[in-house]
Design an enzyme around this catalytic site. Sequence first.
Site, PDB file in Angstrom:
ATOM      1  N   LEU A  89       0.853  -1.191   0.000  1.00 38.25           N
ATOM      2  CA  LEU A  89       0.000   0.000   0.000  1.00 38.25           C
ATOM      3  C   LEU A  89       0.890   1.242   0.000  1.00 38.25           C
ATOM      4  CD1 LEU A  89      -3.056   0.483   0.146  1.00 38.25           C
ATOM      5  CD2 LEU A  89      -2.812   0.723   2.617  1.00 38.25           C
ATOM      6  N   ASN A 104      -1.087   3.072 -11.512  1.00 40.30           N
ATOM      7  CA  ASN A 104      -0.951   1.623 -11.286  1.00 40.30           C
ATOM      8  C   ASN A 104      -1.548   0.842 -12.457  1.00 40.30           C
ATOM      9  OD1 ASN A 104      -0.407  -0.798  -9.763  1.00 40.30           O
ATOM     10  ND2 ASN A 104      -2.584  -0.916  -9.290  1.00 40.30           N
ATOM     11  N   HIS A 106      -3.424  -2.789 -13.219  1.00 39.18           N
ATOM     12  CA  HIS A 106      -4.100  -3.899 -12.545  1.00 39.18           C
ATOM     13  C   HIS A 106      -4.546  -4.936 -13.578  1.00 39.18           C
ATOM     14  CE1 HIS A 106      -6.118  -5.835  -9.213  1.00 39.18           C
ATOM     15  NE2 HIS A 106      -7.128  -6.072 -10.032  1.00 39.18           N
ATOM     16  N   GLU A 176      -1.018  -6.090 -21.413  1.00 38.84           N
ATOM     17  CA  GLU A 176      -0.118  -5.220 -20.640  1.00 38.84           C
ATOM     18  C   GLU A 176       1.077  -4.770 -21.480  1.00 38.84           C
ATOM     19  OE1 GLU A 176      -1.023  -6.900 -16.149  1.00 38.84           O
ATOM     20  OE2 GLU A 176       0.782  -7.584 -17.159  1.00 38.84           O
TER      21      GLU A 176
HETATM   22  C1  GRF Z   1       1.017  -7.513 -13.709  1.00 41.13           C
HETATM   23  O1  GRF Z   1       0.054  -8.450 -14.105  1.00 41.13           O
HETATM   24  C2  GRF Z   1       0.336  -6.236 -13.286  1.00 41.13           C
HETATM   25  O2  GRF Z   1      -0.889  -6.049 -13.911  1.00 41.13           O
HETATM   26  C3  GRF Z   1       0.122  -6.436 -11.823  1.00 41.13           C
HETATM   27  O3  GRF Z   1       1.195  -7.209 -11.380  1.00 41.13           O
HETATM   28  C4  GRF Z   1       1.725  -7.966 -12.449  1.00 41.13           C
HETATM   29  C5  GRF Z   1       3.188  -7.697 -12.483  1.00 41.13           C
HETATM   30  O4  GRF Z   1       3.873  -8.516 -13.384  1.00 41.13           O
HETATM   31  N1  GRF Z   1      -0.036  -5.183 -11.132  1.00 41.13           N
HETATM   32  P1  GRF Z   1       5.374  -8.177 -13.756  1.00 41.13           P
HETATM   33  O5  GRF Z   1       6.184  -8.187 -12.485  1.00 41.13           O
HETATM   34  O6  GRF Z   1       5.381  -6.831 -14.417  1.00 41.13           O
HETATM   35  O7  GRF Z   1       5.820  -9.260 -14.686  1.00 41.13           O
END
Ligand code: GRF
Length: 194
Positions: A89, A104, A106, A176
């Site tokens: 947090l 962030n 998610h 991502e």
């Molecule tokens: C990712 O899936 C992101 O969405 C979440 O944590 C994961 C991190 O993965 N917050 P990495 O360490 O970037 O491979």
Amino acid sequence: MTKIRVAIFASGTGSNAVNLIRFFKNHDSFEVAFVLSNKADAPVLESSQNLGIPTISCSNREVGEAGFLTNICRAENIDWIVLAGYLRLIPTDLIEAFSNKIINLHPALLPKYGGKGMHGRNVHQAVIANRETESGITVHFVNEEFDSGRIIAQFHCSLDENDTIESLEVKISYLEQSYFPVVVQTTLLNQRHE
Ligand code: GRF
């Protein structure tokens, strides 16, 4: 023009931190100042160093202490903080010092599947268990509570009855890797011009 200085906080593997570092390498407007982790053995530290980015390793106690992260970020003249798989947090003083300047990522479509304990495979497990027909990623501003700040962007993927935690992980990672750096770039540049 001076570059926007970005700090990345991460706790784990760091595939998103590495993607951001690569995206911002030799960028006209941005520089990644450092990667900070609350885990001394997080693979993200070595990956970042290999890409020439300074790293800072701290304990869970330190990152929870009022003033600790704020002092580091101020000393490094940080403009924005990007959380890429950072599992602690964010203390109130840092949120106040960097109001609307912490982003962030998610791995689900918030507000569903957010909150304490909802990270990594836990998220995908819950999505699969509930037989959702879609999931996705959310990029959002960070406030005092886990995963509840204003949403900046979401990207979707569809699911069917054959999907597993592993196949969902692949789909989320694809989203991502494809979108996160671009959304970060757009958000930071838009605020610069506001
Ligand atoms: C990712 O899936 C992101 O969405 C979440 O944590 C994961 C991190 O993965 N917050 P990495 O360490 O970037 O491979």
